[in-house]
Design a protein around this motif. Sequence first.
Motif, short mmCIF file in Angstrom:
data_model
loop_
_atom_site.label_atom_id
_atom_site.label_comp_id
_atom_site.label_asym_id
_atom_site.label_seq_id
_atom_site.Cartn_x
_atom_site.Cartn_y
_atom_site.Cartn_z
N GLU A 1 0.86 -1.18 0.00
CA GLU A 1 0.00 0.00 0.00
C GLU A 1 0.90 1.23 0.00
O GLU A 1 1.84 1.32 0.79
CB GLU A 1 -0.89 0.01 1.24
N VAL B 1 -5.47 2.25 -8.14
CA VAL B 1 -5.72 3.53 -7.49
C VAL B 1 -7.01 3.44 -6.68
O VAL B 1 -8.08 3.16 -7.21
CB VAL B 1 -5.81 4.67 -8.52
N ASP B 2 -6.88 3.68 -5.38
CA ASP B 2 -8.05 3.73 -4.51
C ASP B 2 -8.60 5.14 -4.48
O ASP B 2 -9.76 5.38 -4.82
CB ASP B 2 -7.68 3.25 -3.10
N LEU C 1 5.50 7.61 -9.10
CA LEU C 1 4.09 7.84 -8.78
C LEU C 1 3.94 9.30 -8.38
O LEU C 1 4.74 9.82 -7.59
CB LEU C 1 3.63 6.95 -7.63
N ASN D 1 0.94 12.14 -7.09
CA ASN D 1 -0.41 12.52 -6.70
C ASN D 1 -0.72 13.87 -7.34
O ASN D 1 -0.07 14.87 -7.04
CB ASN D 1 -0.50 12.60 -5.18
N VAL E 1 -3.81 9.58 -9.72
CA VAL E 1 -2.37 9.38 -9.56
C VAL E 1 -1.77 9.11 -10.92
O VAL E 1 -2.36 8.38 -11.74
CB VAL E 1 -2.08 8.19 -8.61
N LEU F 1 -0.63 -0.96 -10.73
CA LEU F 1 -0.93 0.02 -9.69
C LEU F 1 -2.43 0.26 -9.66
O LEU F 1 -3.01 0.81 -10.60
CB LEU F 1 -0.20 1.34 -9.96
N ARG G 1 -4.30 7.21 -2.28
CA ARG G 1 -3.94 5.86 -1.82
C ARG G 1 -3.94 4.89 -3.00
O ARG G 1 -4.85 4.89 -3.82
CB ARG G 1 -4.88 5.37 -0.73
N THR G 2 -2.91 4.06 -3.07
CA THR G 2 -2.77 3.08 -4.13
C THR G 2 -2.31 1.75 -3.55
O THR G 2 -1.81 1.69 -2.42
CB THR G 2 -1.74 3.53 -5.19
N GLY H 1 -7.46 9.20 -5.71
CA GLY H 1 -6.51 9.86 -6.59
C GLY H 1 -7.13 11.09 -7.22
O GLY H 1 -7.96 11.74 -6.58
#
Length: 338
Positions: free
Chosen positions: A197, A220-221, A249, A251, A225, A218, A258-259, A223
């Motif tokens: 994470e 992305v939760d 990465l 942001n 991103v 990857l 969060r990723t 973003g």
Amino acid sequence: MGTVEKDSTQSYDQTALDGARSTEAPRVGILTPRDVPLGGPRAMKVRRTLPQRSRPTIGAWCFADHYGPDDVALTGGMNVPPHPHIGLQTVSWLFSGEIEHRDSLGNHTLVRPGELNLMTGGHGISHSEVSTSGTTVLHGVQLWVALPEQHRNTDPDFRHHVPEPVRVGGAEIRVFLGSLAGVTSPVPAFTPLLGAEIVLEPRATVTLAVDASFEHGLLVDTGPVRLGDTLLRPAELGYAAEGNTALTLANTSEERARTVLLGGTPFGEQFVMWWNFIGRTHEEIAQAREDWQNASARFGTVEGYNGERLPAPSLPNTVIRPRGNPRATAPRQPEESP
């Protein structure tokens, strides 16, 4: 948790070219999710990015469900009755909430945010997953790992690990499998794997050294991103082929992002994936289904779950054929920041 439907046709943007030059930004393909009801049409919904017809695996990662944030007062939360697994490992990783895990080995534990719960199905295991009464918002990912031929009939197992966070610039990283940012998880894997994470501060950029023999995904939760030059929006999964020695990465928002970074050496074996089973032939899958339906000792018993176990769906009328990853082709072109 999770089942694979008989029809796995999905939206797919072709993946990056094999062997992208490590001196350049990785060429990234975008895998878009689809909504899937977990355990039935009125059940909790998840967003599924793996498997896809054109990309069944990233390394040995073969399944990725992303769910929440869900208000359990509205959705009812998670209640997955006892169900079986063979030939794979399940990885549970939460961002918020709490899930009660019970399995046929006698393990009874709670899945909490930032804690790895890894279950090895091997020759056969069964388990249940239920969000606890104290959970108000449920949010996380459920991942599967395909076991290689040499180990796919191994004894079932269960591991719990709480990784310590490490700071790299504007990123906080929790490595739950493999190695990244100078941290190595003590949890063993059957093939070379990475799972971590990565939380990025607003407008933060981080470059991480990675294994060039790995392909990476990857997820992305929150973003958006950027992975290299490619913008990934929430719930999308960016794919980068092997050949990269570093991943950058970024942001692009004013909020924390969060990723989840997944990686591994390309999984060269073909396999059959149906319902909760991974095998090598249709006949093997059919036998596992019959064993479950007949309450064979192969899958044991889950004690303490309040309800009936989950019956297996009917097998398709056609023979399930094994498959593997095709050779990658040109990715979708990167998008500009909004």
